[in-house]
Design a protein around this motif. Structure first.
Motif, short mmCIF file in Angstrom:
data_model
loop_
_atom_site.label_atom_id
_atom_site.label_comp_id
_atom_site.label_asym_id
_atom_site.label_seq_id
_atom_site.Cartn_x
_atom_site.Cartn_y
_atom_site.Cartn_z
N LYS A 24 0.84 -1.20 0.00
CA LYS A 24 0.00 0.00 0.00
C LYS A 24 0.88 1.26 0.00
N PRO A 25 1.24 1.77 -1.20
CA PRO A 25 2.06 2.99 -1.28
C PRO A 25 1.41 4.19 -0.58
N LYS A 26 0.08 4.23 -0.53
CA LYS A 26 -0.60 5.36 0.11
C LYS A 26 -0.23 5.49 1.58
N LEU A 27 0.15 4.36 2.20
CA LEU A 27 0.52 4.43 3.61
C LEU A 27 1.78 5.27 3.81
N LYS A 28 2.69 5.25 2.85
CA LYS A 28 3.87 6.09 2.95
C LYS A 28 3.50 7.55 2.74
N GLU A 29 2.61 7.78 1.80
CA GLU A 29 2.18 9.16 1.52
C GLU A 29 1.49 9.79 2.71
N PHE A 30 0.72 8.98 3.45
CA PHE A 30 -0.05 9.50 4.59
C PHE A 30 0.56 9.06 5.92
N ALA A 31 1.82 8.72 5.96
CA ALA A 31 2.45 8.21 7.17
C ALA A 31 2.27 9.16 8.34
N GLY A 32 1.79 8.62 9.45
CA GLY A 32 1.60 9.40 10.66
C GLY A 32 0.35 10.24 10.68
N LYS A 33 -0.39 10.26 9.56
CA LYS A 33 -1.62 11.04 9.49
C LYS A 33 -2.82 10.16 9.83
N PRO A 34 -3.93 10.78 10.21
CA PRO A 34 -5.13 9.98 10.54
C PRO A 34 -5.69 9.27 9.32
N LEU A 35 -6.34 8.17 9.55
CA LEU A 35 -7.06 7.46 8.50
C LEU A 35 -8.07 8.42 7.88
N PRO A 36 -8.07 8.61 6.55
CA PRO A 36 -8.91 9.65 5.94
C PRO A 36 -10.38 9.26 5.76
N PHE A 37 -10.84 8.30 6.54
CA PHE A 37 -12.28 7.99 6.55
C PHE A 37 -12.62 7.41 7.92
N GLU A 38 -13.89 7.39 8.23
CA GLU A 38 -14.33 6.94 9.55
C GLU A 38 -14.11 5.44 9.71
N LYS A 46 -9.17 2.34 19.32
CA LYS A 46 -9.24 3.31 18.23
C LYS A 46 -7.82 3.70 17.81
N THR A 47 -7.32 3.01 16.82
CA THR A 47 -6.00 3.34 16.27
C THR A 47 -6.21 4.29 15.11
N VAL A 48 -5.54 5.43 15.13
CA VAL A 48 -5.86 6.51 14.20
C VAL A 48 -4.80 6.73 13.13
N ASN A 49 -3.55 6.89 13.54
CA ASN A 49 -2.51 7.32 12.61
C ASN A 49 -1.98 6.15 11.77
N LEU A 50 -1.85 6.39 10.48
CA LEU A 50 -1.43 5.36 9.54
C LEU A 50 0.05 5.02 9.71
N LEU A 51 0.36 3.74 9.58
CA LEU A 51 1.72 3.24 9.74
C LEU A 51 2.14 2.52 8.46
N PRO A 52 3.05 3.12 7.67
CA PRO A 52 3.50 2.42 6.47
C PRO A 52 4.32 1.19 6.85
N SER A 53 4.35 0.24 5.94
CA SER A 53 5.11 -0.97 6.23
C SER A 53 6.60 -0.64 6.30
N PRO A 54 7.28 -1.12 7.32
CA PRO A 54 8.74 -0.92 7.39
C PRO A 54 9.51 -1.88 6.48
N PHE A 55 8.77 -2.71 5.72
CA PHE A 55 9.40 -3.74 4.89
C PHE A 55 9.16 -3.44 3.42
N LYS A 56 10.13 -3.79 2.60
CA LYS A 56 10.06 -3.51 1.18
C LYS A 56 9.26 -4.59 0.45
N PHE A 57 8.57 -4.17 -0.60
CA PHE A 57 7.85 -5.08 -1.49
C PHE A 57 8.52 -5.08 -2.86
N ALA A 58 8.38 -6.21 -3.56
CA ALA A 58 8.85 -6.29 -4.94
C ALA A 58 7.93 -7.23 -5.70
#
Length: 473
Positions: A77-91, A99-111
């Motif tokens: 999910k590339p969007k997780l990097k774009e919104f890293a640390g920001k709240p989930l943009p929907f309810e 209630k976990t709010v802030n998005l966490l991008p994966s610390p692991f690489k995909f290929a």
């Protein structure tokens, strides 16, 4: 050793190995003896024809207890990097644990891997090489947000009440091909918190419960009867069988009684075949290395997977392999990363990656993958939002599982979640749909495979479920 003592020794073996519920495993009708105590007409494990031509003959279910994180393993999910640390943009849904709010991008690489170009995390380097064998289901969803209910649903189709497990339904519908081994085996060094209900026969006859193996180094306790030879033991069992048959008259509907009588026969037969079936010592060094046996990081799960291959190769209908233990940690729910995502998830993947890839390669090399269905997954996934700074919460709304082998399209990624990995959005597959599809591949119609109990007909998929025909080869 006296007859009562020998009878007790065989009973101890049968009981210790969980065989007292395995009725109907009878010897060939070579004499009118105890082997006929449960007649062929009431033999619950006799091989039965499927509803239609089956693609699969057997199932290996690799269960990652705790809920593996799809957004860190198979659902980039590339969007997780774009919104890293920001709240989930929907309810968030109303059904949440915390209630976990802030998005966490994966610390692991995909290929992207294989001809299919499927995204796989760097945590699965060996499995990534087999990605063209996998049918990846990215649109899975379930109904329960807690381990107990979710594990029950994934294993039995029901979240709260006792229901027969998938393996029990398969035995009920198809019987077993090998009369000298259990038809449904569960291999787990540490039992999941939910325990036996995950492989229970529930209201199905006692013959269909799973047989638990927890000691990988000595899977079968009390097997040998050093006090007598097999000829004498056969005579004693025949005499015991005739006495049991007399007692059973008028109690034909007591499936537990029938199970107990027949378990002695299964125990006797297993004395010959089971040590070889469960033992991996005779495997070549190359095969053991393929599964990671002998390597401290992969030895435990490698032995489990190798044992599973040996059992299905010998006609066992279903083997369920639970990952609940690593070299450094024993836990009922190893994949439950509320914290320690950056350390514990790589450890779990390291322990399972090589054994699973080895299992697929070995099955394929032996010609077994074409009629063996392999299923991988847990009870749910994890949230794309952070729990603390290094964890993820439970996530039943969208997650990933995969199937490989008999009758499924390898190299296919089916379904998807939203841009953040929260909701299954396209080509969604419910747990009931997964079960319906597994039964279909085994030649069983999930709407026709029913059992009358408490005044109504029950089935694995309750009153819903569809066969996901889009993933079928």
């Amino acid at each position: 050793m006296s007859l009562p003592d020998r009878r007790h020794a065989l009973f101890t073996f049968a009981n210790g190995f969980g065989l007292l519920g395995l009725a109907g495993v009878l010897a060939d009708a070579t004499s009118a003896s105890g082997r006929d105590a449960v007649s062929a007409a009431t033999d619950p494990l006799a091989v039965r024809p499927p509803h239609y031509a089956a693609k699969a003959k057997r199932v290996i279910f690799l269960f990652m207890s705790g809920g593996p994180s799809h957004v860190d393993l198979f659902d980039s999910k590339p969007k997780l990097k774009e919104f890293a640390g920001k709240p989930l943009p929907f309810e968030q849904p109303k059904l949440v644990r915390t209630k976990t709010v802030n998005l966490l991008p994966s610390p692991f690489k995909f290929a992207k891997h294989g001809q299919s170009g499927a995204d796989v995390s760097e945590l699965f380097p060996n499995l990534a090489k087999r990605v063209d064998d996998l049918c990846i289901l990215r649109g899975m969803y379930a109904d329960n947000i807690n381990h107990n209910g979710a594990c029950l649903q994934m294993n039995t189709g029901e979240q709260a009440f006792s229901r027969p497990s998938l393996g029990s339904w398969l035995l009920y519908g198809l019987g077993t091909e090998n009369r000298n081994l259990p038809g449904f085996v569960v291999i787990t060094p540490s039992q999941p918190a939910q325990g036996a209900p995950l492989w229970s026969n529930s209201f199905l006859p006692a013959a269909y419960q799973g047989t638990l193996v927890s000691n990988l180094n000595k899977p079968i306790e009390n097997l040998a009867d050093a006090g007598t030879d097999t000829t004498q033991q056969r005579r004693e069992l025949d005499a015991l069988g005739r006495l049991n048959a007399l007692y059973q008259k008028g109690r034909e509907n007591d499936t537990l009684l029938a199970a107990r009588i027949a378990s002695f026969e299964l125990a006797f037969r297993m004395q010959k075949e089971a040590p070889e079936a469960f033992g991996i010592d005779g495997e070549s060094k190359a095969t053991k290395a393929l599964y990671g046996v002998g390597d401290p990081a992969t030895d435990i799960f490698g032995k489990q997977c190798l044992m599973a291959r040996r059992l299905v190769e010998r006609g066992v209908r279903m083997v369920q392999v639970y990952h609940t233990q690593t070299a450094k940690r024993s836990s009922c729910q190893l994949w439950d990363q509320h914290g320690g995502l950056r350390s514990e998830l790589p450890a779990n993947c390291l322990a399972t990656d090589k054994p699973i890839a080895g299992l697929l390669e070995d099955l394929k090399a032996r010609g077994l993958l074409k009629d063996t269905l392999v299923v991988w997954g847990g009870e749910f996934g994890r949230t794309p939002t952070a729990e603390g700074t290094d964890g993820r919460e439970h996530q039943p709304f969208g997650f990933t599982m995969w199937m490989a082998g008999a009758g499924v399209k390898g190299g296919l990624t089916y379904g998807s979640t939203d841009d953040f990995g929260w909701h299954a959005t396209e080509n969604k597959v419910h747990v009931h749909d997964l079960h319906a599809t597994i039964l279909h591949l085994m030649g069983l119609d999930h709407e026709k495979l029913t059992f009358r109990h408490a005044g109504r007909d029950y089935r694995l998929t309750d009153v819903s479920g569809r066969v996901v025909k889009e993933v079928l080869a």
